[in-house]
Design an enzyme around this catalytic site. Sequence first.
Site, short mmCIF file in Angstrom:
data_model
loop_
_atom_site.label_atom_id
_atom_site.label_comp_id
_atom_site.label_asym_id
_atom_site.label_seq_id
_atom_site.Cartn_x
_atom_site.Cartn_y
_atom_site.Cartn_z
CG HIS A 68 -0.41 0.06 2.54
ND1 HIS A 68 -0.19 1.23 3.21
CD2 HIS A 68 -0.03 -0.92 3.39
CE1 HIS A 68 0.30 0.98 4.42
NE2 HIS A 68 0.41 -0.32 4.55
CG ASP A 185 2.90 0.48 7.78
OD1 ASP A 185 2.47 -0.14 6.79
OD2 ASP A 185 2.19 0.74 8.77
CD GLU A 219 -2.75 -1.55 5.44
OE1 GLU A 219 -2.71 -2.55 6.18
OE2 GLU A 219 -2.35 -0.42 5.81
CD GLU A 220 -1.33 2.76 7.44
OE1 GLU A 220 -1.93 2.34 8.45
OE2 GLU A 220 -0.13 2.55 7.23
CG ASP A 239 1.76 -3.79 5.52
OD1 ASP A 239 2.49 -2.93 6.02
OD2 ASP A 239 0.55 -3.60 5.31
CG HIS A 319 1.28 3.04 12.73
ND1 HIS A 319 -0.08 2.93 12.84
CD2 HIS A 319 1.61 2.41 11.57
CE1 HIS A 319 -0.56 2.26 11.81
NE2 HIS A 319 0.45 1.93 11.02
#
Length: 342
Positions: A68, A185, A219-220, A239, A319
């Site tokens: 993604h 990510d 995706e998030e 991922d 994140h």
Amino acid sequence: MFKQEETVSFLKELLSINSPTGYATNAIRFLKSAVENIGYETEVTPKGNLIVSVEGEDTNATRGLSAHVDTLGLMVRSINSDGTLSLTKLGGPLTPTLDGEYCDIITRDDKVYTGTILSKSPSIHVFKDASKKERDIDNLVVKIDERVENKEDVQKLGIQNGDFVAYDPKVTVTESGFVKSRFLDDKASVALLVSILKMLKENGVKPKTNLKFIFSTYEEVGHGAAWIPEDITELLAVDMGCIGLDLECTEYEVSICAKDSSGPYDYELTTKLINFAKEAELNYAVDIYPMYGSDASAALAGGANIRAALIGPGVASSHGMERTHVDALKNTFELIKKYIEN
């Protein structure tokens, strides 16, 4: 063969393009151009996902690989009376790490203003709670780099509720091989899939089956690959691997996820990936991620009748201020290569 410098250079360029989830058009446009320059035809779905098809030796079977391009981000929730912006989260950013970060405010007519994300108590010399105040989303604001003193001044700039706020990825590659940046990510895996596409084209060798590469854009927020082409019977989500607590994965390995918050991944496919990693003598780890979901999770939840698995390079501080190592990129590349060759 893994071309490290080429992959990292492409990754740095991709990381420089703002693509908070819901605003990935520029990144998809960049990817589309890059993949077409390699020599592939592409299609963009109504949702905005980019799909690249590769013909295999067995044209009766089609496997999917996904990564993604959308990232975490923020959105203007409201404009405050002092000219600062209140925020809402896009995805799940680790908000304490955002205090002090530079950002771009993207208006609906594509004007971009710069600013800084700050605590509501931003100065130790003024606010008694400056060091103790929680850095949650309700206590962070954006201070715009324009001469604004009130809500009306901000509105005159064309900024309004619902505008996207993208924060600085802060990309750094060290001589020791660490790649430090937000949004590894999942842009690290996007770069790896582009390197795989380039390898296939340069080598002039067909993969064992048809392949469809899916570069997703939501995706998030959980529905990036909720729809996939119907001819796909097996999906490998590429991922990231998480690091910490009782997890085996490090920043130097490829992670093979056996189970995440959506449940266990396909037993046979996951076992094959483990065996491929062993055969190729890769550094790998098998882990369980209870607070994680992937494009494969979304496809399964969307009703896709597929086998699904999840792999990715080990990424520390996910994140937040993320970091991986080129060894993890190489191990992941080699596992993807082994997968499509078998």
